[in-house]
Design an enzyme around this catalytic site. Structure first.
Site, PDB file in Angstrom:
ATOM      1  N   CYS B  51       0.823  -1.207   0.000  1.00  0.00           N
ATOM      2  CA  CYS B  51       0.000   0.000   0.000  1.00  0.00           C
ATOM      3  C   CYS B  51       0.858   1.257   0.000  1.00  0.00           C
ATOM      4  O   CYS B  51       0.393   2.340  -0.315  1.00  0.00           O
ATOM      5  CB  CYS B  51      -0.982  -0.006   1.161  1.00  0.00           C
ATOM      6  SG  CYS B  51      -0.215  -0.327   2.736  1.00  0.00           S
ATOM      7  N   HIS B 100      18.900   0.880  -2.469  1.00  0.00           N
ATOM      8  CA  HIS B 100      17.470   1.110  -2.278  1.00  0.00           C
ATOM      9  C   HIS B 100      16.755  -0.184  -1.891  1.00  0.00           C
ATOM     10  O   HIS B 100      16.002  -0.202  -0.916  1.00  0.00           O
ATOM     11  CB  HIS B 100      16.857   1.693  -3.551  1.00  0.00           C
ATOM     12  CG  HIS B 100      15.399   2.002  -3.424  1.00  0.00           C
ATOM     13  ND1 HIS B 100      14.941   3.182  -2.873  1.00  0.00           N
ATOM     14  CD2 HIS B 100      14.292   1.273  -3.718  1.00  0.00           C
ATOM     15  CE1 HIS B 100      13.621   3.166  -2.851  1.00  0.00           C
ATOM     16  NE2 HIS B 100      13.206   2.018  -3.365  1.00  0.00           N
TER      17      HIS B 100
END
Lengths: 277, 422
Positions: B51, B100
């Site tokens: 989400c 990342h």
């Protein structure tokens, strides 16, 4: 022979000191290996200390309590032993932070004191005396730990009550664990103190023909015993626990220290010979 | 040489309106991988969508082209014009992409630093991609390293320590009071999302009995059923104080429900067992004076929120350590990744064979003392020729592109087969 003994005493103190450093590192860093290191160093120190005590025993063919140096040394040894037992049973890691420095401090003080035995008169070594001394010292060690645990309890309770948390909140275990450890120390300490007093009476009877001589140490021991008895009674009947119980354990130990040392220095009596410097 | 490229957006770069348009369900992800696998410029690919983020991780020889394809794909698949999300996208390549993905796996890039779900989400996304065979040597290695780093960060830093929600903060406090919540009895006063959540968490801690008191008894019965507890009437609260250990309160009552006198009345009968009040209600339900009594602890909503703030600060401090561990891992990964280049592999292979041959030759020559100079030279020549001949075919195979599509696979296999990295 004497120099050997000195060497072992120094080794003992060194290990206690290292153990203290380990525990302090544990307090600040919270890494479990510091706690383990502290514990193992303390065990080594305790073993060395045991050798010292046995050496004294062989030399005098008697429990080595003939001067303040030896008395403190034995008290310290009992404390280390009882601490190890409590540690084994409850795994209250943080207790080492209290016990190890205390043990080290007592040993350092003891080390400063002269080691010539004071000539004892009228003291006969017999079963009752040995029993009396052993029970009293172990009991006092357990009550010393009860005091330490009491301090821990007050710190943690304060952290929770004031909602400030801070340094100790993370580092101390639950109130429940601290409280039950303190209670166990108290029960063991009180039981041994009681046994110690009874055997003391019996010994007094065999030596001087009477149970109770109004010796200041006897009187103060009696007062201390009554205080602990009241504390335990309250716990058993009304579940007295928590802050007040912790306070009482600390006060009780203060009284005990006074009985142990203060009486000998400030008041006269037939126990004085054991602590003459 | 292939490059690792990551393209994505997260809660920091894109508002929820954008994120929800681009979310991929499990089935979406599977079909997306099928499509992306077919494109020639993308070699390996995986996609994960939560989400808070949508990220596409791939390896490619043509970075710019691949990025264009990926953007176009997102727009087409989700039917959103590219310009709607293009500004929210970030593109990382090489070390930055590696860093990342490590940071995401370690929960250093999460909205709530240290939250534990993200690792599981990446794991299942990887499992899906691996099952579809859309990942290869590089991404497999990268993701396994990411899982490893995440585990390390979790165990070596306090990033996941200490509660950052009201209900967990309450449980943490309870543990500091009771040690274990097992066999403790709980009383819930009123209802409310936060209070119910706290009760659910307590149930996971194996509390023994749960009592529910509500102004409307029917609602109480309903809640009690949900928690497998017992409903009691509001008037019975004072009596039940004698039994329970933890009280969670969240009623809409304007005045205090449990007073200091109520607690005083049961203290002796409780044999001074500790009482822990969690007062989530505003205005408060529990008399704050109770906190001054022995063996009774009262925490209201502000107290709990204060704890959470502290804990978040702690986590952020720990996150710095996490970043260090990630940096280390990036350097390690970089080393391996560079080794996938052809030249270093060939050099390493040759060095290995030369070392072996030289050692053996020296040993043989030492035992043959009366050999002439010419004989010695001949043996050395033979050794060199042997090594050259043996290495000729493997070197050619590694250099040529005709034999295989995925160079990195052969390089990796070669390095493993000959243990060039040991």
């Amino acid at each position: 022979m004497v120099s050997y003994m000195d060497l072992i005493i120094v080794i003992t103190i060194a290990f206690y000191l290292l153990s203290t450093i380990g525990y302090l590192a544990f307090l600040f860093k919270q890494q479990d290996y510091f706690n383990k290191t502290g514990l193992y160093l303390l065990i080594v120190g305790f073993v060395a200390h045991t050798i010292v005590i046995i050496g004294g025993f062989i030399k005098q063919s008697h429990i080595p309590v003939s001067n303040l140096h030896e008395t403190l040394s034995i008290a310290c040894w009992s404390l280390a032993g009882v601490f190890l037992a409590v540690q084994y049973k409850f795994n209250l890691k943080i207790l080492g932070v209290f016990a190890a420095p205390l043990i080290t401090m007592i040993m350092l003080v003891a080390f400063q004191l002269p080691r010539d035995p004071v000539q004892t008169q009228n003291v006969f070594s017999n079963f009752w005396l040995v029993f009396h001394i052993a029970a009293i010292f172990t009991g006092e060690a357990a009550l010393a730990l009860a005091c330490g645990v009491g301090i821990l309890y007050l710190l943690q309770e304060r952290a929770i009550k004031t909602k400030k948390r801070g340094f100790f909140f993370k580092r101390l275990p639950s109130l429940d664990l601290i409280d039950s450890t303190g209670y166990a120390c108290l029960v063991v300490g009180f039981t041994l103190l009681t046994i110690g007093l009874i055997t003391g009476f019996v010994y007094a009877k065999t030596l001087w023909g009477r149970f109770w001589a109004w010796d200041p140490k006897e009187v103060w021991s009696g007062i201390t015993w009554l205080l602990y008895a009241a504390l335990l009674h309250a716990r058993i009947t009304t579940g007295w626990r928590g802050r007040r119980a912790a306070f009482m354990a600390i006060i009780g130990f203060g009284l005990l220290v006074f009985t142990f040392l203060g009486v000998n220095f400030l008041l006269e009596g037939h126990h004085g010979i054991f602590t003459q410097g | 040489m292939k490059e690792i490229v990551l393209i994505g957006l997260n809660h920091k770069t894109a508002p929820v309106e954008v994120r929800e348009c681009l979310t991929f369900s499990g089935d979406d992800t599977a079909s997306a991988l099928d499509t992306l696998k077919q494109t020639t410029d993308i070699n390996e690919v995986m996609l994960f969508s939560t989400c808070n983020r949508i990220e596409l991780l791939m390896t490619t020889e043509e970075r710019h082209h691949a990025v264009q394809i990926a953007k176009q794909f997102l727009a087409d698949y989700k039917n959103v014009p590219q310009q709607d999300f293009e500004t929210s996208l970030y593109v990382h390549a090489g070390d930055d992409a590696v860093r990342h993905i490590f940071r995401v796996a370690c929960s250093l890039d999460s909205m709530m630093v240290g939250e534990p779900q993200i690792l599981g989400q990446i794991k299942s996304a990887y499992r899906l991609a691996a099952g579809k065979k859309s990942t290869g040597v590089i991404l497999n290695r990268l993701l396994h390293k990411a899982f490893f780093v995440a585990k390390r960060v979790r165990s070596e830093t306090g990033i996941g320590d200490h509660a950052v929600s009201i209900s967990y903060a309450a449980i943490e406090l309870g543990r500091k009071i009771f040690g274990s919540m097992e066999q403790k009895q709980v009383l819930l006063l009123g209802a409310g999302e936060m209070a119910e959540l706290a009760v659910e968490h307590l149930m996971q801690q194996h509390v023994s009995d749960i009592f529910v008191a509500n102004r409307t008894f029917e609602r109480g019965v309903e809640l009690a059923q949900r928690f497998k507890g017992h409903a009691i009437r509001f008037e019975e609260i004072a009596d039940f104080l004698q039994r329970v250990d933890i009280i969670i309160s969240s009623t809409g009552s304007p005045e205090i429900i449990i007073t200091a006198d109520d607690v005083k009345a049961v203290r002796r009968r409780r044999r001074n067992r500790p009482l822990f009040f969690i007062d989530i209600a505003v205005p408060r339900d529990i008399d704050p004076k109770i906190n001054h009594m022995d063996n009774a602890y009262v925490y209201d909503i502000d107290d709990l929120e204060g704890i959470i703030e502290d804990n978040i600060e702690d986590r952020n401090r720990e996150a710095v350590k996490g970043e260090r561990i990630v940096d280390e891992a990036v350097i390690h990964f970089q080393k391996w990744y560079e080794s996938l280049d052809i030249v270093p592999t060939i050099v390493a292979l040759r060095e290995k064979f030369d070392t072996i041959a030289n050692t053996e030759l020296r040993r043989t020559l030492n035992s043959m003392e009366n050999l002439s100079k010419e004989n010695r030279a001949a043996l050395i020549r033979m050794k060199d020729a042997l090594v050259n001949k043996i290495l000729h075919d493997p070197t050619q195979s590694l250099k040529s592109n005709g034999y295989h599509r995925d160079k990195s696979y052969f390089l990796d296999t070669t390095r493993k087969l000959f243990r060039l990295d040991d």
